[in-house]
Design a protein around this motif. Structure first.
Motif, mmCIF file in Angstrom:
data_model
loop_
_atom_site.group_PDB
_atom_site.id
_atom_site.type_symbol
_atom_site.label_atom_id
_atom_site.label_comp_id
_atom_site.label_asym_id
_atom_site.label_seq_id
_atom_site.Cartn_x
_atom_site.Cartn_y
_atom_site.Cartn_z
ATOM 1 N N VAL A 33 0.842 -1.197 0.000
ATOM 2 C CA VAL A 33 0.000 0.000 0.000
ATOM 3 C C VAL A 33 0.874 1.243 0.000
ATOM 4 O O VAL A 33 1.636 1.489 0.935
ATOM 5 N N GLU A 34 0.736 2.024 -1.067
ATOM 6 C CA GLU A 34 1.404 3.326 -1.125
ATOM 7 C C GLU A 34 0.481 4.325 -0.424
ATOM 8 O O GLU A 34 -0.714 4.388 -0.732
ATOM 9 N N GLU A 56 8.733 6.503 3.692
ATOM 10 C CA GLU A 56 9.818 6.224 2.757
ATOM 11 C C GLU A 56 9.506 5.052 1.835
ATOM 12 O O GLU A 56 9.979 5.008 0.712
ATOM 13 N N GLU A 57 8.720 4.092 2.323
ATOM 14 C CA GLU A 57 8.399 2.897 1.549
ATOM 15 C C GLU A 57 6.919 2.588 1.686
ATOM 16 O O GLU A 57 6.287 2.985 2.655
ATOM 17 N N PRO A 58 6.362 1.843 0.729
ATOM 18 C CA PRO A 58 4.970 1.406 0.874
ATOM 19 C C PRO A 58 4.820 0.489 2.086
ATOM 20 O O PRO A 58 5.785 -0.147 2.518
ATOM 21 N N LEU A 59 3.604 0.433 2.624
ATOM 22 C CA LEU A 59 3.306 -0.496 3.722
ATOM 23 C C LEU A 59 3.048 -1.879 3.134
ATOM 24 O O LEU A 59 2.462 -2.001 2.066
ATOM 25 N N GLY A 88 -1.402 -7.619 -3.953
ATOM 26 C CA GLY A 88 -0.768 -6.785 -4.977
ATOM 27 C C GLY A 88 -0.622 -5.362 -4.483
ATOM 28 O O GLY A 88 -0.573 -5.101 -3.283
ATOM 29 N N LYS A 89 -0.576 -4.429 -5.431
ATOM 30 C CA LYS A 89 -0.333 -3.023 -5.088
ATOM 31 C C LYS A 89 -1.627 -2.229 -5.058
ATOM 32 O O LYS A 89 -2.518 -2.433 -5.874
ATOM 33 N N SER A 90 -1.705 -1.299 -4.099
ATOM 34 C CA SER A 90 -2.819 -0.364 -4.035
ATOM 35 C C SER A 90 -2.314 0.954 -3.471
ATOM 36 O O SER A 90 -1.215 1.046 -2.933
ATOM 37 N N VAL A 91 -3.133 1.993 -3.611
ATOM 38 C CA VAL A 91 -2.778 3.335 -3.149
ATOM 39 C C VAL A 91 -3.865 3.830 -2.223
ATOM 40 O O VAL A 91 -5.045 3.749 -2.528
ATOM 41 N N PHE A 92 -3.434 4.344 -1.052
ATOM 42 C CA PHE A 92 -4.344 4.985 -0.109
ATOM 43 C C PHE A 92 -4.105 6.492 -0.218
ATOM 44 O O PHE A 92 -3.015 6.970 0.089
#
Length: 98
Positions: A33-34, A56-59, A88-92
């Motif tokens: 999670v970004e 600094e980094e995605p969770l 996978g990847k997601s954005v908050f």
């Protein structure tokens, strides 16, 4: 001439995996999670303090529902929202000023 004794192998302990409760950047799990919070906030996930954004980094979090709490004392904001993490990847994204 005496022969040197044959060394007996010492068993190497097998490391046991330790389960991390606190979501941490860079740890291997299923959901990345970004986090994008405006203007900035101290982020808590499921009651655990993560740190001040920007991170600094995605969770790396397990898939499923998580509670994100954002605190910005300068703007007197303390907001809780539920976020569903998918594999996978997601954005908050969250704007505290709206």
């Amino acid at each position: 001439v005496a022969e040197a004794p044959t060394p007996t192998p010492t068993p190497t302990p097998t490391p046991t995996p330790q389960q991390k409760v606190k979501p941490q950047p860079g740890k291997k799990k299923d959901g990345e999670v970004e986090v994008r919070i405006r203007p900035y906030a101290v982020l808590y996930v499921d009651g655990q303090k993560i740190g001040q954004t920007p991170l600094e980094e995605p969770l790396m979090l397990s898939p499923g529902r998580h509670q994100f709490r954002m605190v910005n004392e300068q703007y007197d904001k303390d907001v809780k929202v539920d976020f569903v993490v998918k594999p996978g990847k997601s954005v908050f994204k969250f704007n505290l000023m709206e």
